[in-house]
Design a protein around this motif. Sequence first.
Motif, PDB file in Angstrom:
ATOM      1  N   ARG A 243       0.960  -1.181  -0.176  1.00 51.87           N
ATOM      2  CA  ARG A 243      -0.026   0.026  -0.008  1.00 51.87           C
ATOM      3  C   ARG A 243       0.858   1.148  -0.020  1.00 51.87           C
ATOM      4  O   ARG A 243       1.639   1.420   0.863  1.00 51.87           O
ATOM      5  N   GLU A 245       1.091   3.859   1.370  1.00 47.68           N
ATOM      6  CA  GLU A 245       0.519   4.719   2.366  1.00 47.68           C
ATOM      7  C   GLU A 245       1.253   6.312   2.235  1.00 47.68           C
ATOM      8  O   GLU A 245       2.339   6.526   1.949  1.00 47.68           O
ATOM      9  N   PHE A 253       4.891  -0.524  11.944  1.00 46.37           N
ATOM     10  CA  PHE A 253       3.183  -0.549  12.067  1.00 46.37           C
ATOM     11  C   PHE A 253       2.618  -0.083  10.791  1.00 46.37           C
ATOM     12  O   PHE A 253       1.615  -0.819  10.262  1.00 46.37           O
ATOM     13  N   ARG A 254       2.884   1.102  10.286  1.00 48.55           N
ATOM     14  CA  ARG A 254       2.179   1.381   9.018  1.00 48.55           C
ATOM     15  C   ARG A 254       3.460   1.374   8.037  1.00 48.55           C
ATOM     16  O   ARG A 254       4.095   2.621   7.855  1.00 48.55           O
ATOM     17  N   SER A 255       3.465   0.280   7.217  1.00 52.68           N
ATOM     18  CA  SER A 255       4.353  -0.091   6.186  1.00 52.68           C
ATOM     19  C   SER A 255       4.033   0.119   4.838  1.00 52.68           C
ATOM     20  O   SER A 255       2.768   0.090   4.402  1.00 52.68           O
ATOM     21  N   GLU A 327      -4.887  -1.000  15.615  1.00 54.34           N
ATOM     22  CA  GLU A 327      -5.401  -2.372  14.902  1.00 54.34           C
ATOM     23  C   GLU A 327      -4.396  -3.432  14.696  1.00 54.34           C
ATOM     24  O   GLU A 327      -3.286  -3.163  13.942  1.00 54.34           O
ATOM     25  N   LEU A 328      -4.255  -4.551  15.322  1.00 59.88           N
ATOM     26  CA  LEU A 328      -3.486  -5.860  14.882  1.00 59.88           C
ATOM     27  C   LEU A 328      -4.428  -6.582  13.629  1.00 59.88           C
ATOM     28  O   LEU A 328      -3.668  -7.347  12.795  1.00 59.88           O
ATOM     29  N   SER A 369      -8.668 -10.729   9.165  1.00 59.20           N
ATOM     30  CA  SER A 369      -7.507 -10.117   8.233  1.00 59.20           C
ATOM     31  C   SER A 369      -6.405  -9.637   9.323  1.00 59.20           C
ATOM     32  O   SER A 369      -6.672  -8.595   9.808  1.00 59.20           O
ATOM     33  N   GLY A 371      -2.024  -8.971  10.158  1.00 60.26           N
ATOM     34  CA  GLY A 371      -0.937  -8.518   9.516  1.00 60.26           C
ATOM     35  C   GLY A 371       0.329  -9.176  10.404  1.00 60.26           C
ATOM     36  O   GLY A 371       0.481  -9.216  11.506  1.00 60.26           O
ATOM     37  N   ARG A 374       2.412  -6.510  12.146  1.00 58.26           N
ATOM     38  CA  ARG A 374       2.099  -5.959  13.197  1.00 58.26           C
ATOM     39  C   ARG A 374       2.079  -6.730  14.511  1.00 58.26           C
ATOM     40  O   ARG A 374       2.015  -6.286  15.357  1.00 58.26           O
TER      41      ARG A 374
HETATM   42  P1  ATP Z   1      -5.352   0.633   9.153  1.00 58.15           P
HETATM   43  O1  ATP Z   1      -6.770   1.330   9.508  1.00 58.15           O
HETATM   44  O2  ATP Z   1      -4.406   0.756  10.252  1.00 58.15           O
HETATM   45  O3  ATP Z   1      -4.756   1.751   7.873  1.00 58.15           O
HETATM   46  P2  ATP Z   1      -6.858  -1.182   7.795  1.00 58.15           P
HETATM   47  O4  ATP Z   1      -8.080  -1.259   8.450  1.00 58.15           O
HETATM   48  O5  ATP Z   1      -6.566  -0.355   6.478  1.00 58.15           O
HETATM   49  O6  ATP Z   1      -5.685  -0.815   8.679  1.00 58.15           O
HETATM   50  P3  ATP Z   1      -7.069  -3.893   6.550  1.00 58.15           P
HETATM   51  O7  ATP Z   1      -7.279  -3.246   5.227  1.00 58.15           O
HETATM   52  O8  ATP Z   1      -8.217  -4.375   7.589  1.00 58.15           O
HETATM   53  O9  ATP Z   1      -6.432  -2.639   7.538  1.00 58.15           O
HETATM   54  O10 ATP Z   1      -5.698  -4.880   6.680  1.00 58.15           O
HETATM   55  C1  ATP Z   1      -5.720  -6.034   7.176  1.00 58.15           C
HETATM   56  C2  ATP Z   1      -4.520  -6.068   8.234  1.00 58.15           C
HETATM   57  O11 ATP Z   1      -3.529  -5.853   7.633  1.00 58.15           O
HETATM   58  C3  ATP Z   1      -4.484  -5.075   9.336  1.00 58.15           C
HETATM   59  O12 ATP Z   1      -4.927  -5.282  10.418  1.00 58.15           O
HETATM   60  C4  ATP Z   1      -3.069  -5.008   9.721  1.00 58.15           C
HETATM   61  O13 ATP Z   1      -2.475  -5.894  10.347  1.00 58.15           O
HETATM   62  C5  ATP Z   1      -2.358  -5.210   8.245  1.00 58.15           C
HETATM   63  N1  ATP Z   1      -2.090  -3.991   7.408  1.00 58.15           N
HETATM   64  C6  ATP Z   1      -2.781  -2.987   6.837  1.00 58.15           C
HETATM   65  N2  ATP Z   1      -2.169  -2.056   6.514  1.00 58.15           N
HETATM   66  C7  ATP Z   1      -0.865  -2.361   6.880  1.00 58.15           C
HETATM   67  C8  ATP Z   1       0.284  -1.256   6.631  1.00 58.15           C
HETATM   68  N3  ATP Z   1       0.382  -0.336   6.047  1.00 58.15           N
HETATM   69  N4  ATP Z   1       1.414  -1.821   7.457  1.00 58.15           N
HETATM   70  C9  ATP Z   1       1.375  -3.000   8.010  1.00 58.15           C
HETATM   71  N5  ATP Z   1       0.479  -3.822   8.186  1.00 58.15           N
HETATM   72  C10 ATP Z   1      -0.919  -3.253   7.665  1.00 58.15           C
END
Ligand code: ATP
Length: 507
Positions: A243, A245, A253-255, A327-328, A369, A371, A374
């Motif tokens: 993604r 980001e 955590f947010r990669s 969120e994990l 779902s 990560g 995380r």
């Molecule tokens: P956030 O709101 O934190 O961006 P999300 O709700 O978009 O997360 P989901 O689309 O539900 O995340 O993705 C499922 C899982 O994938 C998340 O619970 C997380 O563990 C992991 N994940 C999502 N985005 C990332 C990210 N940028 N870096 C690391 N792990 C991620």
Amino acid sequence: MTAKDADGSPMDKLVALCRRRGFIFQSSEIYGGINGFWDYGPLGVELKRNIKAAWWEDIVRRRDDMVGLDAAIIMNPKVWEASGHVGGFTDPMVDCKSCKGRFRADRVYTVRFLDGSGRPIHAEAVESDDPEQAVAAAAAKAPSKARRRLKTGYDTRVYTPGQEPTAEDQSLCPACGALDALTAPRKFNLMFRTTVGASEESGAVAYLRPETAQGIFANFRNVLDTTRVKLPFGIAQIGKAFRNEINPRNYTFRSREFEQMEIEYFCRPAEADEWYAYWRDARFQWYVGLGLTSEKLRLRDHADDELAHYARACADIEYAFPFGVSELEGVANRTDFDLTQHQEASGRDMTYFDEETKERFVPYVIEPSGGVDRAALAFLCEAHTEDEAPDEKGNPQPRTVMKLHPRLAPVTAAVFPLVKKQGMPEIARGIHEALRDAGLASFYDEKGAIGRRYRRQDEAGTPFCITVDGQTLEDKTVTVRDRDSLRQERIDAARAAEYVRDQLAGR
Ligand code: ATP
């Protein structure tokens, strides 16, 4: 991160330890790194592999109602049109006209600090994941002159994104602090685009998958036709997701590149509520069983107004990281939305024929779902402990220990000869080989003082250290030191592998 930073906050200390001991490195560090990408070093890769192995074992291998899948990262772009990602997988983005910084509009908080009589004395804007984090980050960021005033007691008023300041001319840039410099929010699609083949024309555009889930939906029919699965059943997949980001932060955590562990559990619509409740609890307990036992692990049900339009229920498994509660894993009842979308877009039949009721329908799906990165970060945060252990003379000394669950620890047992003579290294090597033959991750170390060797293993999270000493030469026994209790036990050297196995089974 420099050695000096190690004196800082719990998060700084953990980051420094992960760098120093080879858990996590910045990607392309020798070229100054690249924002949002991380490499897992020799210890980190073992931790990550153990997390994925535990998940696969518990979710796929030990269950009769689950099968696995490994789909390609690049799929036909039509998948992402049908899933809604091409049109809707966006975050609102704002730019600073002054410093050219780019931020997620829904994460820019403005924090005003008020004096005893409620008068504003200072304001900071920060990009943050929640209001609590925002206040802490704003206080840390305030210039020393303002901080001196804040010290004498203050109150805060936090404007959540989009709430206040409303007019553009009141906006504050989270990076440079410029007033009135943020643009209005624009939509930014998070999918990484690439081209397939030699042609750069639009027909060759493809995306790096932003989630593994769609690979499962796209293979639903294949799995149904090639296996004898019957509802309810699930398809599980672990794999990379990407993604773009807007602002990667909070360490891994947010990669921008990460790994997901996803389950799509298909069931009859009438049973979906029950299966949702089952998976919501089962997934929470999975983290508890692997050591997230503190009150830092939480389960938060989404309010109705937080739900996506197709979802019937959703809960987040959250962890209180040092940088805030985040969120994990998400668990959602996604109804028949995804399969119906793909049925309509591909023209392929996604229905299931129920032999019992003689009915044909599109199944509902429950999606847990999570990560991998995380989860790894939460396990590292929970494990990171500072306590005291006696040195060789029995005097208590501060120690850093990673209390990782034995199933997750990169090394399960380390084997040491007390000294490098009298045949001790040969005996220790024999034990090391026996542990390996038993399928255990063992590490042999004969260098340096024994206390130093223990400390190194404590930092790596090794649950058991086995030492060959003078007494071993007389009665063929060795000591086993438990990482957490520091208790030492003498056992038969020949039983070392069996002992470690029993200990693992008991935890
Ligand atoms: P956030 O709101 O934190 O961006 P999300 O709700 O978009 O997360 P989901 O689309 O539900 O995340 O993705 C499922 C899982 O994938 C998340 O619970 C997380 O563990 C992991 N994940 C999502 N985005 C990332 C990210 N940028 N870096 C690391 N792990 C991620």
